[in-house]
Motif scaffolding. Structure first.
Motif, mmCIF file in Angstrom:
data_model
loop_
_atom_site.group_PDB
_atom_site.id
_atom_site.type_symbol
_atom_site.label_atom_id
_atom_site.label_comp_id
_atom_site.label_asym_id
_atom_site.label_seq_id
_atom_site.Cartn_x
_atom_site.Cartn_y
_atom_site.Cartn_z
ATOM 1 N N THR A 1 0.905 -1.075 -0.473
ATOM 2 C CA THR A 1 -0.078 0.201 -0.260
ATOM 3 C C THR A 1 0.729 1.538 -0.138
ATOM 4 O OG1 THR A 1 -1.577 -1.387 0.840
ATOM 5 C CG2 THR A 1 -1.233 1.524 0.966
ATOM 6 N N ALA A 2 1.973 1.124 0.918
ATOM 7 C CA ALA A 2 3.094 2.278 0.929
ATOM 8 C C ALA A 2 3.486 2.659 -0.289
ATOM 9 C CB ALA A 2 3.272 1.923 1.702
ATOM 10 N N LEU A 3 3.776 1.287 -0.280
ATOM 11 C CA LEU A 3 4.600 1.928 -2.281
ATOM 12 C C LEU A 3 3.831 2.514 -3.797
ATOM 13 C CD1 LEU A 3 7.261 0.818 -3.877
ATOM 14 C CD2 LEU A 3 6.029 -1.295 -4.096
ATOM 15 N N TYR A 4 2.265 1.548 -3.831
ATOM 16 C CA TYR A 4 1.920 1.519 -4.645
ATOM 17 C C TYR A 4 1.030 3.211 -4.477
ATOM 18 C CZ TYR A 4 2.157 -2.434 -6.731
ATOM 19 O OH TYR A 4 2.133 -3.830 -6.878
ATOM 20 N N LEU A 5 0.617 3.356 -3.317
ATOM 21 C CA LEU A 5 0.070 5.274 -3.363
ATOM 22 C C LEU A 5 1.398 6.217 -3.422
ATOM 23 C CD1 LEU A 5 -1.771 4.739 0.202
ATOM 24 C CD2 LEU A 5 -2.659 4.564 -2.268
ATOM 25 N N LEU A 6 2.752 5.694 -3.141
ATOM 26 C CA LEU A 6 3.501 6.659 -3.452
ATOM 27 C C LEU A 6 4.368 6.790 -5.207
ATOM 28 C CD1 LEU A 6 5.997 5.659 0.022
ATOM 29 C CD2 LEU A 6 4.903 8.450 -1.128
ATOM 30 N N GLY B 1 -7.165 1.478 -3.005
ATOM 31 C CA GLY B 1 -5.769 2.388 -2.921
ATOM 32 C C GLY B 1 -4.878 2.097 -3.842
ATOM 33 N N TRP B 2 -5.219 0.322 -4.541
ATOM 34 C CA TRP B 2 -4.436 -0.532 -5.917
ATOM 35 C C TRP B 2 -4.810 -1.120 -6.005
ATOM 36 C CZ3 TRP B 2 -2.455 -4.800 -3.743
ATOM 37 C CH2 TRP B 2 -1.345 -5.007 -2.634
ATOM 38 N N PRO B 3 -5.176 -1.987 -7.112
ATOM 39 C CA PRO B 3 -5.516 -2.920 -8.020
ATOM 40 C C PRO B 3 -5.442 -4.175 -6.694
ATOM 41 C CG PRO B 3 -4.624 -1.976 -9.226
ATOM 42 C CD PRO B 3 -4.299 -1.086 -8.475
ATOM 43 N N GLY B 4 -6.778 -4.798 -6.241
ATOM 44 C CA GLY B 4 -6.119 -6.104 -5.488
ATOM 45 C C GLY B 4 -6.123 -6.099 -3.518
ATOM 46 N N GLN B 5 -6.261 -4.581 -3.405
ATOM 47 C CA GLN B 5 -5.740 -4.290 -1.837
ATOM 48 C C GLN B 5 -7.118 -4.584 -1.581
ATOM 49 O OE1 GLN B 5 -6.283 0.154 -1.274
ATOM 50 N NE2 GLN B 5 -4.482 0.113 0.514
ATOM 51 N N TYR B 6 -8.266 -4.583 -1.937
ATOM 52 C CA TYR B 6 -9.141 -5.170 -1.058
ATOM 53 C C TYR B 6 -9.809 -6.007 -0.364
ATOM 54 C CZ TYR B 6 -10.672 -7.534 -5.268
ATOM 55 O OH TYR B 6 -10.696 -8.093 -6.723
ATOM 56 N N PHE B 7 -9.190 -7.169 -1.089
ATOM 57 C CA PHE B 7 -8.355 -8.390 -0.841
ATOM 58 C C PHE B 7 -8.488 -8.274 0.580
ATOM 59 C CE2 PHE B 7 -7.183 -12.419 -0.997
ATOM 60 C CZ PHE B 7 -7.914 -13.431 -1.397
ATOM 61 N N VAL C 1 0.074 -9.463 -5.260
ATOM 62 C CA VAL C 1 0.553 -8.033 -4.507
ATOM 63 C C VAL C 1 1.369 -6.852 -5.328
ATOM 64 C CG1 VAL C 1 0.546 -8.800 -2.468
ATOM 65 C CG2 VAL C 1 2.475 -9.285 -3.232
ATOM 66 N N ALA C 2 2.405 -7.832 -6.586
ATOM 67 C CA ALA C 2 3.510 -7.527 -7.402
ATOM 68 C C ALA C 2 3.084 -7.125 -8.645
ATOM 69 C CB ALA C 2 4.541 -8.711 -7.675
ATOM 70 N N ASN C 3 2.243 -7.380 -9.477
ATOM 71 C CA ASN C 3 1.487 -7.386 -10.470
ATOM 72 C C ASN C 3 0.636 -5.614 -11.048
ATOM 73 O OD1 ASN C 3 -2.108 -7.277 -11.018
ATOM 74 N ND2 ASN C 3 -1.455 -8.414 -9.563
ATOM 75 N N PRO C 4 0.053 -5.223 -9.906
ATOM 76 C CA PRO C 4 -0.109 -4.248 -10.276
ATOM 77 C C PRO C 4 1.691 -3.391 -10.171
ATOM 78 C CG PRO C 4 -1.429 -4.329 -8.298
ATOM 79 C CD PRO C 4 -0.200 -5.573 -8.621
ATOM 80 N N LEU C 5 2.557 -4.086 -9.841
ATOM 81 C CA LEU C 5 3.909 -2.874 -10.568
ATOM 82 C C LEU C 5 4.067 -2.807 -12.247
ATOM 83 C CD1 LEU C 5 5.655 -1.911 -9.052
ATOM 84 C CD2 LEU C 5 7.492 -3.587 -8.828
ATOM 85 N N PHE C 6 3.878 -3.965 -12.592
ATOM 86 C CA PHE C 6 3.853 -4.222 -14.068
ATOM 87 C C PHE C 6 3.091 -3.945 -15.133
ATOM 88 C CE2 PHE C 6 6.593 -7.498 -11.447
ATOM 89 C CZ PHE C 6 7.853 -6.590 -12.228
ATOM 90 N N VAL C 7 1.622 -4.400 -14.531
ATOM 91 C CA VAL C 7 0.445 -3.743 -15.402
ATOM 92 C C VAL C 7 0.156 -1.986 -15.211
ATOM 93 C CG1 VAL C 7 -2.358 -4.322 -15.147
ATOM 94 C CG2 VAL C 7 -0.373 -6.157 -14.940
#
Length: 348
Positions: free
Chosen positions: A102-107, A132-138, A295-301
């Motif tokens: 969450t911290a990483l993606y919000l930044l 906050g990021w795709p999948g966070q709701y899970f 958790v990591a796929n949004p970093l690429f997608v």
């Protein structure tokens, strides 16, 4: 799904607990890993914007069922006095990756200008509360279910599991077609645990060996899931705040698919020669590392989409390539984190 389990020493049998539940089976049932592999690729496909991806929405129900399956097996090997400490351990193992990613993606994905304009209730309920990021709701869903699991499992029996499925379908249908017109209900979305209880009951039941698998239900699952994009499209005309996971077609399709093919306690292990097959090893490898991909796929997608490397209007071939890149990239990143002794960030 995403399996978060704390290792422990074997326990001696306890009165009233079926022997198969007291320890790990000698042979691992690969269906759990197969399901997680298929579900995580579906998740990445949804994030990448594959056409008709509503048909892939069985992925989160599958993860919930498999999560409950392994959670129940772990609790069945422990005395009630150990439940509190074990649940606390699992909660922390969820909390750490949630906080880090969450911290990483919000930044990465929120500018300083956005933060200045964002009201506090949006920060708490949105950026930190599931959107906050795709999948966070899970993670928000699993936090609730983790705390409730020791109580929910008491209500599961061969009869109540069917009642829960009927009640779940009724609740999802009412919420989808009636309740989501209310801004409070639609604002909370599908993050409330009540929408996922049927899947928890199913996972616990599977861990206890019932109900029996009905392979013919695969046909029902395919018909229902293929009809899901049309049902969602009709609803989106009048209400764009509905949750696709509460679609009756997705609910029926997920129920049918899991009843047909979901993991069961005491299932016959795959033949030894199948374990040596390269495709089997690859699928199991992906399934056992589904959390790091999640958790990591949004970093690429999201990174590709936001930087126009893979525009949202790209051809199907480009979107499929993006899914492959995100899966492989996430696996490589997970391997690096584990080598750096940071596996806790991906649930390891």
């Amino acid at each position: 799904m995403i399996k978060l389990e704390v290792n422990s020493k074997p326990l001696t049998p306890r009165r009233g607990v079926p022997a198969p539940l007291l320890g790990r089976s000698e042979h691992r049932d690969s269906r759990s890993d197969y399901f997680k592999a298929g579900a995580i690729v579906a998740v990445v496909g949804i994030h990448a914007g594959l056409p008709y991806s509503t048909a892939l929405r069985f992925c989160v129900p599958a993860f919930i069922v498999i999560w409950a399956f392994h959670f129940e097996r772990a609790l069945s090997r422990r005395s009630p006095r150990e439940f509190l400490s074990y649940v606390a351990q699992r909660f922390v193992r969820l909390l750490v990756p949630y906080m880090f990613w969450t911290a990483l993606y919000l930044l990465l994905f929120r500018s300083a200008f956005e933060w200045k304009r964002m009201p506090i209730h949006t920060i708490i309920g949105g950026a930190l509360g599931g959107y906050g990021w795709p999948g966070q709701y899970f993670f928000v869903i699993l936090f609730q279910l983790t705390l409730l699991m020791p109580f929910l499992r008491r209500w599961v029996n061969p009869r109540s599991v069917w009642i829960s499925l009927a009640a779940g379908l009724l609740l999802n249908t009412i919420a989808y077609y009636l309740l989501f017109s209310n801004w409070v209900v639609s604002g909370l979305g599908d993050r409330l645990f009540i929408y996922w209880l049927s899947y928890v009951f199913m996972g616990v039941a599977f861990a206890r060996g019932y109900p029996r698998a009905v392979p013919a239900l695969v046909i029902v699952a395919l018909i229902s899931l293929l009809a899901a994009p049309s049902e969602l499209g009709e609803m989106m005309i009048t209400n764009r705040r509905v949750s696709p996971y509460l679609l009756p077609t997705v609910t029926v399709g997920s129920f049918a698919l899991l009843l047909a093919l979901g993991p069961r306690l005491g299932a016959v292990a795959a033949p030894a020669h199948q374990h040596d097959h390269l495709l089997h090893k690859a699928v199991v490898f992906v399934g056992q590392r589904s959390l790091v991909i999640f958790v990591a796929n949004p970093l690429f997608v999201e990174g590709a989409l936001r930087n126009s490397f893979a525009p949202r209007s790209a051809l199907l071939s480009g979107k499929i390539a993006l899914v492959g890149i995100a899966v492989v990239g996430s696996l490589i990143l997970g391997g690096i984190l584990r080598r750096l002794k940071l596996g806790v960030l991906v649930g390891r």
